[in-house]
Motif scaffolding. Sequence first.
Motif, mmCIF file in Angstrom:
data_model
loop_
_atom_site.group_PDB
_atom_site.id
_atom_site.type_symbol
_atom_site.label_atom_id
_atom_site.label_comp_id
_atom_site.label_asym_id
_atom_site.label_seq_id
_atom_site.Cartn_x
_atom_site.Cartn_y
_atom_site.Cartn_z
ATOM 1 N N GLU A 13 0.837 -1.202 0.000
ATOM 2 C CA GLU A 13 0.000 0.000 0.000
ATOM 3 C C GLU A 13 0.876 1.257 0.000
ATOM 4 O OE1 GLU A 13 -3.771 1.810 2.499
ATOM 5 O OE2 GLU A 13 -2.886 -0.101 3.089
ATOM 6 N N VAL A 14 1.898 1.266 0.835
ATOM 7 C CA VAL A 14 2.830 2.391 0.889
ATOM 8 C C VAL A 14 3.613 2.480 -0.417
ATOM 9 C CG1 VAL A 14 4.880 3.297 2.055
ATOM 10 C CG2 VAL A 14 2.994 2.375 3.404
ATOM 11 N N ARG A 56 4.548 10.412 -2.586
ATOM 12 C CA ARG A 56 4.523 10.646 -1.143
ATOM 13 C C ARG A 56 3.421 9.819 -0.494
ATOM 14 N NH1 ARG A 56 4.768 15.167 1.168
ATOM 15 N NH2 ARG A 56 3.310 14.714 2.808
ATOM 16 N N VAL A 57 3.482 9.739 0.807
ATOM 17 C CA VAL A 57 2.486 9.012 1.594
ATOM 18 C C VAL A 57 2.319 9.770 2.902
ATOM 19 C CG1 VAL A 57 4.193 7.468 2.636
ATOM 20 C CG2 VAL A 57 1.846 6.710 2.444
ATOM 21 N N ASN A 58 1.131 9.693 3.507
ATOM 22 C CA ASN A 58 0.949 10.446 4.749
ATOM 23 C C ASN A 58 1.572 9.703 5.926
ATOM 24 O OD1 ASN A 58 -0.932 8.502 5.373
ATOM 25 N ND2 ASN A 58 -2.697 9.829 5.081
ATOM 26 N N LYS A 79 -0.209 6.629 7.557
ATOM 27 C CA LYS A 79 -0.074 5.373 6.817
ATOM 28 C C LYS A 79 1.265 4.697 7.142
ATOM 29 C CE LYS A 79 -2.680 4.861 3.736
ATOM 30 N NZ LYS A 79 -4.024 4.340 3.737
ATOM 31 N N ASP A 138 2.752 1.484 -3.395
ATOM 32 C CA ASP A 138 1.887 1.969 -4.476
ATOM 33 C C ASP A 138 1.668 3.472 -4.386
ATOM 34 O OD1 ASP A 138 1.679 -0.587 -5.480
ATOM 35 O OD2 ASP A 138 -0.271 -0.987 -4.532
ATOM 36 N N LEU A 139 1.457 3.979 -3.166
ATOM 37 C CA LEU A 139 1.271 5.426 -2.999
ATOM 38 C C LEU A 139 2.543 6.197 -3.358
ATOM 39 C CD1 LEU A 139 -0.799 5.592 0.297
ATOM 40 C CD2 LEU A 139 -1.525 6.345 -1.957
ATOM 41 N N LEU A 140 3.697 5.661 -2.976
ATOM 42 C CA LEU A 140 4.955 6.323 -3.322
ATOM 43 C C LEU A 140 5.171 6.336 -4.824
ATOM 44 C CD1 LEU A 140 7.282 4.941 -0.528
ATOM 45 C CD2 LEU A 140 6.608 7.319 -0.861
ATOM 46 N N GLU A 141 4.810 5.252 -5.489
ATOM 47 C CA GLU A 141 4.981 5.190 -6.944
ATOM 48 C C GLU A 141 4.001 6.109 -7.661
ATOM 49 O OE1 GLU A 141 4.340 1.930 -10.468
ATOM 50 O OE2 GLU A 141 5.056 1.233 -8.529
ATOM 51 N N LYS A 142 2.761 6.144 -7.166
ATOM 52 C CA LYS A 142 1.718 6.927 -7.825
ATOM 53 C C LYS A 142 1.840 8.427 -7.536
ATOM 54 C CE LYS A 142 -2.903 7.392 -6.895
ATOM 55 N NZ LYS A 142 -4.164 6.891 -6.374
ATOM 56 N N ASP A 143 1.932 8.778 -6.248
ATOM 57 C CA ASP A 143 1.918 10.190 -5.845
ATOM 58 C C ASP A 143 3.293 10.741 -5.479
ATOM 59 O OD1 ASP A 143 -0.833 10.075 -6.124
ATOM 60 O OD2 ASP A 143 -1.173 9.670 -3.986
#
Length: 101
Positions: free
Chosen positions: A69-70, A79-81, A84, A72-77
């Motif tokens: 999940e982390v 960054r991650v909050n 998370k 995927d968020l790093l690859e897509k955006d």
Amino acid sequence: MNVTDVDSRPRPGQIVRILRGRDAGNFAIVVGLKPPHFVLLADGDCRKMDCPKKKNIRHIQVTNTINHEVADLLEKDGRVNNAKLRYALNQYLLNMEHKGE
């Protein structure tokens, strides 16, 4: 750790244990790479995503766990909050605690 070995290199979203420095013994998540010898680490608590720790890969121990999940968020955006990151580390530590019992 062999720096040229691609399989042993940390990847974004991977959980690592810090071996050297002030944070030795703590766990963190790789949130970025600084080739050839450095990674950026954050845990969402002491080390926030906005100010990750630059760490030599010789000073960390890579685990086999990648939080997808982390990652995927790093690859897509990019960054991650922080919540998370904290949640991912807590889940990892709970799983390790249950395996140890």
